[in-house]
Scaffold this motif. Sequence first.
Motif, PDB file in Angstrom:
ATOM      1  N   HIS A   1      56.437  -3.950  35.014  1.00 34.33           N
ATOM      2  CA  HIS A   1      54.637  -3.894  34.943  1.00 34.33           C
ATOM      3  C   HIS A   1      54.756  -2.632  35.850  1.00 34.33           C
ATOM      4  CE1 HIS A   1      53.922  -7.063  38.287  1.00 34.33           C
ATOM      5  NE2 HIS A   1      54.063  -6.296  38.959  1.00 34.33           N
ATOM      6  N   HIS A   2      55.561  -2.544  37.195  1.00 36.04           N
ATOM      7  CA  HIS A   2      55.907  -1.199  37.732  1.00 36.04           C
ATOM      8  C   HIS A   2      56.292  -0.070  37.175  1.00 36.04           C
ATOM      9  CE1 HIS A   2      54.513  -3.089  41.696  1.00 36.04           C
ATOM     10  NE2 HIS A   2      55.682  -3.842  41.612  1.00 36.04           N
TER      11      HIS A   2
ATOM     12  N   HIS B   1      58.226  -6.355  43.238  1.00 35.24           N
ATOM     13  CA  HIS B   1      57.817  -6.939  42.943  1.00 35.24           C
ATOM     14  C   HIS B   1      57.557  -9.124  43.766  1.00 35.24           C
ATOM     15  CE1 HIS B   1      54.095  -8.605  41.399  1.00 35.24           C
ATOM     16  NE2 HIS B   1      54.938  -9.422  41.300  1.00 35.24           N
TER      17      HIS B   1
HETATM   18 CU   LIG Z   1      54.527  -5.956  41.177  1.00 40.01          CU
END
Ligand SMILES: [Cu+2]
Lengths: 226, 632, 192
Positions: B323-324, B274
Amino acid sequence: MKRLFIMLGLVLLSGCSLRVLDPKTSTGQDQANLIYLSFGIMMVVLVVVFVLFALFVTKYRETESNQNVIPEDSAGDRRLEITWTVIPVILLTILAIPTVQITYDLASTDAESEETVHIDVVAEQFNWNFNYENGKATENEVIIPKGQEVVFHLESADVVHSFWIPQLSGKTDVIPGEELVQSFTPQETGTYQGKCAEFCGSLHAVMRFETKVVEQDEFEDWLDNE
Amino acid sequence: MQLPLVGDIPSDVIAAWVLSAVMGVVLFIFVMKKRKWPLIWEYMTTTHHRKIGTMYILVSIIFFFRAGMDALFIRMQLAVPNNDFWVFQGDKYNEVFTTHGTMMIFFVAMPFLIGLMNVAVPLQIGANDLAFPYLNAVSFWLFLAGGLIFNMSFFMNAAPNAGWTAYTPLSTDGFTSGPNNNYYIFGLQVSGLGTIMTAINMIVTIMRLRAPGLKMTRMPLFSWSTLITSLLILVAFPVLTTALFLLTFDRYYGTSFFVDDPVYYQHLFWIFGHPEVYILILPAFGIFSDVISNFAKKRVFGYTSMVIAIAIIGLLGFMVWAHHMFTVGLGAMANTFFAITTMMIAVPTGIKVFNWLFTIRRGVMRVTTPMLFSLGFIPTFVMGGVTGVMLAVAAADYQYHDSYFVVAHFHYTMVGGTILGVFAGIYYWYPKMTGKLLDEKLGKWHFWLFVIGFHLTFLPQHFAGLNGMPRRVFTYTTEDNVFGFNVISTAGAFLMGISMLFVIWNIYKTHKKTDNVGPDPWKGRTLEWTVASPAPEHPFEPMPKVTSIDPYWYGKKDNRELEVAESPRPSPIAVKTAQPILLAGTLMVLSIGFVYHWIWMQVMAGAGALLFLIWRFFTDERIEAYRKEEER
Amino acid sequence: MSQSTSEALFKDKRLGFFLYLGVEATMFATLFATYIIYTPAPEGPAPESVYEARTVILASIFLLSSSGTLLVAESGLKDWTLWKIWTGIGITFLFGAIFMGLEVHEFYKYAHEGYTIGANNFLGSFYVLVGLHASHVLFGLCWMSLLMVQLKKNAIPRALFIEKHKIFNYYWHFVDVIWVLIIIIVYTPFLI
Ligand SMILES: [Cu+2]
Ligand code: HEA
Ligand code: HEA
Ligand code: CUA
């Protein structure tokens, strides 16, 4: 820009036929509602940005007459900056509350009844095996009753897969050495596509299954026979 | 290694060999004819930031075409249902999207940005070079070595095939035992080392080599974003290095970290992954800030909040990685935590968007090619950003995840953000690299075709995703009802491809026809426009003294020259050396040794690499300089 | 110029090297996390039965005191007292080498008893973490020998030698700090 809006409009018209937005369970409906809500908020943001953008870009161009004008500098504007900090915070709060609610809701399985159908799902490269409680087993096809809660117990025989029936519910990963569950109550009979959503090797693309939702008595018959 | 028989080699690999051979011969003849060897040697041994930056960009353009070709293969295969385009089904398709994604992120987008940093940052802050010129050359050659290792795989018919994320256990030897994913690991490790060193170099340069009076609060925003990006690299990349290191042990030495715990791999990957996407976007934000303020002829609106926003995005970037992983079963508590932190990033990003818009307001805007790319960026990136916020809605992400909706999101941010930013930067700083100004008309053609093609390609993918099309699939059926979306998407991709031909044409035309421009072709605001185009070595002699933000602009406005200051410190020491390129070559050999499990090669190249360190230890360019000082 | 060449360039290098140590620290932090996650493992050898206090204590004594002996060299650098530099660096090298010997002995013994890297994830993460640290010590030993060669040949300007020596000192102290963390996180919980 114009072309873009036309396309958007066209697709919105056909929007209700997109599988994810046309769910046949309350789980799927919750998710679709969240999608609609977030989409609405995002449209507000987009419209604001696009309008300001169009306005400024058309209005403040260099022309023959103002070529040599040096515009007045402004280092910033406290009030404006606070505005575009606070408004997004408000919009996001509006989005965050149902997000939290529904995420928690979906995580807790409903009070299970006797009737609840439990199915063990074993994913392997590149097949789905479904085992019912009475020992009945199917491959790449799962048959479930309408109006009855179904709980899938997901296990993997090799790598990570992901269990996804777009029209019934979101996906749940299938992870080796760990059992996750997915549950929902189908509300309409029919045949729905099931897919493996996590990349799992050569034939990931064709690792699919069919989900048939049938009436309860039909289901009972099927389960006991053959 | 088993060499496949000629009959077994797929035709695409043969085509690639033939094409490369032909291009190699043509290039060789060209270089012979034009007698360019001295120039090439000059670049191979240089440590000058402008030359290294130019090489970064040149190589990235080549890699962009390479990875773009993969994209076109993807789009061809997906153009119609049940398609059988050339060889790109099954594993071949998997190789293509893995190569596409990995190349685009690590060998196109990052080096593009690093190249622009190399060219522009020292000039923007009044430094005569980067703090460690020698190390800079090492970084570049390591990046190139990593890129070559990664690309070699295809020519050996062993391209990586586990996705750019290389999720375990699929990427461990139990499931992909061939050399394929070894190439992935070593390509990324070698180039990653180069990236880390560049980041160190940038930070030291910015912290210690600024011109007198150029306080941090007067620094151009591109330099600011470089500083913060470099900090992100320093934290994120070591995590990737460690994850790949552990993966190497799983693949080579019989451990089973990620076989037993695939989710742990995902955590490590995304703790890197991220922040990586913000590493890709923040420098682009910096470029847009500088370009927009330049061509609106106004100082950037809300400078302080722009800087704070970058910093906050960078910080928050480390708190959202899961969030992945919404669908791996982390539980409602973790999911909602990461959903909310993710959404929070929209706020500082929004601040930046509105500040850009208000920089334009009441300005006098000159729509040049770099400005055009910046204008195209604003609506495009905002669309990508808001789909990001939609993805952050955890429960809804159960539906979006791993579908084409996500593919659409990240191309809107990475192509609509990073790549547009890179193009803006290239057109903008091209004079500083080569002394020439790219053709404006062709540049505008490039822009319009690219942006229209872009929206055609990626807008429909949102709907394909919502209609249940998973990503990383090589085929779909007629009943899937995604044909319409896909065929539009394919057409759009070709439009983007065509737009890229205008870039080549433009470069060709510019170098054929036009003369060098002066130092300040864009009526610039910051220090880089005070020095000659192309930037000479040691441009800041005498050293300017800075008294405000955008010093050059305000100087011009008041009709005064920049004050000259006594240089507060010595410049970094440039050298001409072939050590970096040789070292990178040795590491390449070492990696090949690992890829094919040839232990003798590992030992020899490993020893060779150590010898280089010893060689370097005894040939430090500082010896001369220090001796002179001693004698004085 | 208000700053001398050597002074300014040394400060650049020092900042750069500290940043590099930050990178190393992140890598070690990730490996510590890995060790904590996988230890003890559900199956296979347990740490209690693998570790042996004697070697750990011995190794620690030598490595930790080598940081102290390096201080002697450091104080020698200040006023260029050659004998101090030589004793400091010499003893540090000796202690470092003994540490390496003990580490090799430890690894060899464990592996001999069947506690190999692939036995379970606890041992895997142990070997990767402690092994990476050991290779840092080995690298430091090579570095020190090069420094000694340069000091002997006296071929580089004094300011440059001091600079190189100082950078090495930071490295060595850093490696020592990592070892302290290894004692605290890797060994102690299972030795008492
Ligand atoms: Cu991300
Ligand atoms: C340059 C790269 C880049 C950037 C900048 C972003 C930015 C963002 N991304 Fe994206 N993302 C990727 C690259 C990027 N992403 C990639 C590569 C993947 C997939 C990896 C893979 O799986 O292969 C991914 C995947 C990804 C996921 C996982 C999807 C999944 O796999 O299921 C999520 C989920 O939350 C997400 C969210 C976000 C958010 C919230 C932002 C935010 O930073 C966006 C913020 C910006 C705005 C919101 C617009 C401007 C703001 C305003 C105008 C103010 C007002 C706005 C509001 C009130 C909403 N991204
Ligand atoms: C910075 C990053 C970046 C960039 C710039 C791009 C650019 C493009 N990407 Fe990429 N993409 C990724 C990063 C990026 N992508 C990542 C990370 C993935 C995920 C991989 C994974 O799942 O592991 C992905 C995956 C991905 C997919 C999904 C594959 C799948 O899941 O099955 C698709 C499908 O359409 C796609 C398409 C494209 C297209 C059409 C472009 C275009 O913009 C490319 C345009 C450029 C050219 C076309 C240049 C070539 C020009 C020529 C060769 C000249 C000749 C041309 C003609 C004559 C026409 N990409
Ligand atoms: Cu199983 Cu994808």
